[in-house]
Write an enzyme that holds these catalytic residues in place. Structure first.
Site, PDB file in Angstrom:
ATOM      1  N   GLY A  11      49.309  12.771  76.900  1.00  0.00           N
ATOM      2  CA  GLY A  11      48.138  13.787  77.586  1.00  0.00           C
ATOM      3  C   GLY A  11      47.998  13.547  79.037  1.00  0.00           C
ATOM      4  O   GLY A  11      48.988  13.608  79.617  1.00  0.00           O
ATOM      5  N   ASP A  52      47.142  11.157  80.705  1.00  0.00           N
ATOM      6  CA  ASP A  52      47.446   9.776  81.008  1.00  0.00           C
ATOM      7  C   ASP A  52      49.274   9.944  81.609  1.00  0.00           C
ATOM      8  O   ASP A  52      49.732   9.512  82.498  1.00  0.00           O
ATOM      9  CB  ASP A  52      47.348   8.656  79.972  1.00  0.00           C
ATOM     10  CG  ASP A  52      47.630   7.193  80.670  1.00  0.00           C
ATOM     11  OD1 ASP A  52      47.518   7.057  81.706  1.00  0.00           O
ATOM     12  OD2 ASP A  52      47.239   6.282  79.577  1.00  0.00           O
ATOM     13  N   GLY A  64      41.198  14.550  73.617  1.00  0.00           N
ATOM     14  CA  GLY A  64      42.313  14.701  73.125  1.00  0.00           C
ATOM     15  C   GLY A  64      42.721  13.804  71.847  1.00  0.00           C
ATOM     16  O   GLY A  64      42.219  13.868  70.929  1.00  0.00           O
ATOM     17  N   ALA A  65      43.308  12.922  72.344  1.00  0.00           N
ATOM     18  CA  ALA A  65      44.134  12.028  71.214  1.00  0.00           C
ATOM     19  C   ALA A  65      42.831  11.111  70.782  1.00  0.00           C
ATOM     20  O   ALA A  65      43.145  10.723  69.387  1.00  0.00           O
ATOM     21  CB  ALA A  65      44.974  10.974  71.956  1.00  0.00           C
ATOM     22  N   TYR A  66      41.883  10.788  71.640  1.00  0.00           N
ATOM     23  CA  TYR A  66      40.727  10.108  71.114  1.00  0.00           C
ATOM     24  C   TYR A  66      39.701  10.698  70.020  1.00  0.00           C
ATOM     25  O   TYR A  66      38.879  10.038  69.636  1.00  0.00           O
ATOM     26  CB  TYR A  66      40.109   9.339  72.112  1.00  0.00           C
ATOM     27  CG  TYR A  66      40.788   8.293  72.702  1.00  0.00           C
ATOM     28  CD1 TYR A  66      41.886   7.850  72.081  1.00  0.00           C
ATOM     29  CD2 TYR A  66      40.203   7.538  73.477  1.00  0.00           C
ATOM     30  CE1 TYR A  66      42.641   6.516  72.690  1.00  0.00           C
ATOM     31  CE2 TYR A  66      40.942   6.309  74.167  1.00  0.00           C
ATOM     32  CZ  TYR A  66      42.328   5.929  73.290  1.00  0.00           C
ATOM     33  OH  TYR A  66      42.891   4.704  73.958  1.00  0.00           O
TER      34      TYR A  66
HETATM   35  N1  AR6 Z   1      44.966  18.315  83.112  1.00  0.00           N
HETATM   36  C1  AR6 Z   1      43.897  18.474  82.049  1.00  0.00           C
HETATM   37  N2  AR6 Z   1      43.526  18.072  80.882  1.00  0.00           N
HETATM   38  C2  AR6 Z   1      44.363  17.938  80.074  1.00  0.00           C
HETATM   39  C3  AR6 Z   1      45.925  17.803  80.573  1.00  0.00           C
HETATM   40  C4  AR6 Z   1      46.311  17.851  81.957  1.00  0.00           C
HETATM   41  N3  AR6 Z   1      47.631  17.825  82.491  1.00  0.00           N
HETATM   42  N4  AR6 Z   1      46.664  17.323  79.494  1.00  0.00           N
HETATM   43  C5  AR6 Z   1      45.724  17.193  78.684  1.00  0.00           C
HETATM   44  N5  AR6 Z   1      44.514  17.617  79.112  1.00  0.00           N
HETATM   45  P1  AR6 Z   1      43.997  13.026  76.433  1.00  0.00           P
HETATM   46  P2  AR6 Z   1      41.886  11.234  75.394  1.00  0.00           P
HETATM   47  C6  AR6 Z   1      43.237  17.561  78.067  1.00  0.00           C
HETATM   48  O1  AR6 Z   1      44.504  13.112  74.897  1.00  0.00           O
HETATM   49  O2  AR6 Z   1      41.510  11.949  74.352  1.00  0.00           O
HETATM   50  C7  AR6 Z   1      46.633   8.965  75.994  1.00  0.00           C
HETATM   51  O3  AR6 Z   1      47.819   8.778  75.464  1.00  0.00           O
HETATM   52  C8  AR6 Z   1      43.473  17.709  76.778  1.00  0.00           C
HETATM   53  O4  AR6 Z   1      43.380  18.837  76.088  1.00  0.00           O
HETATM   54  O5  AR6 Z   1      44.685  13.074  77.615  1.00  0.00           O
HETATM   55  O6  AR6 Z   1      40.832  10.420  76.420  1.00  0.00           O
HETATM   56  C9  AR6 Z   1      45.870   7.636  76.733  1.00  0.00           C
HETATM   57  O7  AR6 Z   1      46.848   6.648  76.868  1.00  0.00           O
HETATM   58  C10 AR6 Z   1      41.880  16.965  76.242  1.00  0.00           C
HETATM   59  O8  AR6 Z   1      41.024  17.807  76.229  1.00  0.00           O
HETATM   60  O9  AR6 Z   1      42.885  11.978  76.598  1.00  0.00           O
HETATM   61  C11 AR6 Z   1      45.119   7.281  75.601  1.00  0.00           C
HETATM   62  O10 AR6 Z   1      45.833   6.332  74.702  1.00  0.00           O
HETATM   63  C12 AR6 Z   1      41.718  16.072  77.264  1.00  0.00           C
HETATM   64  O11 AR6 Z   1      42.554  16.308  78.508  1.00  0.00           O
HETATM   65  C13 AR6 Z   1      44.575   8.414  74.900  1.00  0.00           C
HETATM   66  O12 AR6 Z   1      45.477   9.426  75.218  1.00  0.00           O
HETATM   67  C14 AR6 Z   1      41.689  14.583  76.819  1.00  0.00           C
HETATM   68  O13 AR6 Z   1      42.849  14.388  76.172  1.00  0.00           O
HETATM   69  C15 AR6 Z   1      43.332   9.070  75.501  1.00  0.00           C
HETATM   70  O14 AR6 Z   1      42.823  10.086  74.884  1.00  0.00           O
END
Ligand code: AR6
Length: 180
Positions: free
Chosen positions: A38, A40, A125-127
């Site tokens: 995601g 990160d 996202g993942a969480y």
């Molecule tokens: N720009 C903006 N938003 C984004 C992007 C981007 N490039 N990519 C995804 N999103 P997530 P979490 C959105 O999974 O839920 C990682 O593996 C996505 O659609 O990035 O806090 C970390 O290492 C979603 O709405 O973060 C942790 O293990 C939002 O960003 C875990 O994921 C957050 O999704 C954290 O999970």
């Protein structure tokens, strides 16, 4: 969508967090700070090895806490790494932990004299945090901060996809109309 609060601006855009020209961008990291998928993954890919090296030196980050590194190859000078809660059922302190992630990121930005910060939608996202509920917490945290402080001039939420932007826009309109 953009609104002025006190001396600052709160803005919502659709886009990619790694492309933002704010002084700091916020990473939705995990407790290990060793990178992931995601946001990160995208931040570490675009920021390069220096960001990961600094994260490894810091060692880790508690849920709801925030730490800061330089931005490496990103346009943003800094990356604030915060860890949102993994959503279970909403009864395990998830709202408070998500609020802490935003508040501690803003406090850390402020302590470094940072004037503009871009956030992704942490934990949605993942969480697995439900987007609407998370949007309310995220926006309330930003609104409260801007009402109470004048140091940070811009808080931008960067939403991934039109649907996420629409959810945030709807929630912000509700919050603004409740306040007036
Ligand atoms: N720009 C903006 N938003 C984004 C992007 C981007 N490039 N990519 C995804 N999103 P997530 P979490 C959105 O999974 O839920 C990682 O593996 C996505 O659609 O990035 O806090 C970390 O290492 C979603 O709405 O973060 C942790 O293990 C939002 O960003 C875990 O994921 C957050 O999704 C954290 O999970």
């Amino acid at each position: 969508m953009e609104i002025n609060i006190n001396k600052g601006t709160l803005s919502l855009v659709e886009g990619d967090i790694t492309r933002q020209d704010t002084e700091a961008i916020v990473n939705a990291a995990n407790n290990s700070l060793r990178g992931g998928g995601g946001v990160d993954g995208a931040i570490h890919r675009a920021g390069g090895p220096r960001v990961l090296e600094e994260c490894i030196k810091i060692g880790g980050c508690g849920t709801g806490e925030a730490v800061i590194t330089t931005g490496g190859n990103l346009s943003a000078k800094y990356v604030i790494h915060t860890v949102g809660p993994i959503y279970r059922d909403g009864l395990h302190n998830e709202p408070r932990l998500l609020e802490n992630a935003y508040n501690n990121s803003l406090k850390l930005a402020s302590s470094k004299g940072i004037k503009s910060v871009a956030f992704p939608s942490i934990s949605t996202g993942a969480y697995g945090y439900p987007l609407e509920a998370a949007a309310g917490i995220a926006l309330n945290a930003a609104i409260s901060y801007l009402r109470g402080h004048t140091d940070i001039e811009l808080v931008r939420f960067v939403l991934f996809g039109k649907k996420a932007l629409e959810v945030y826009e709807k929630k912000l309109k509700e919050l603004v109309s409740q306040a007036s």
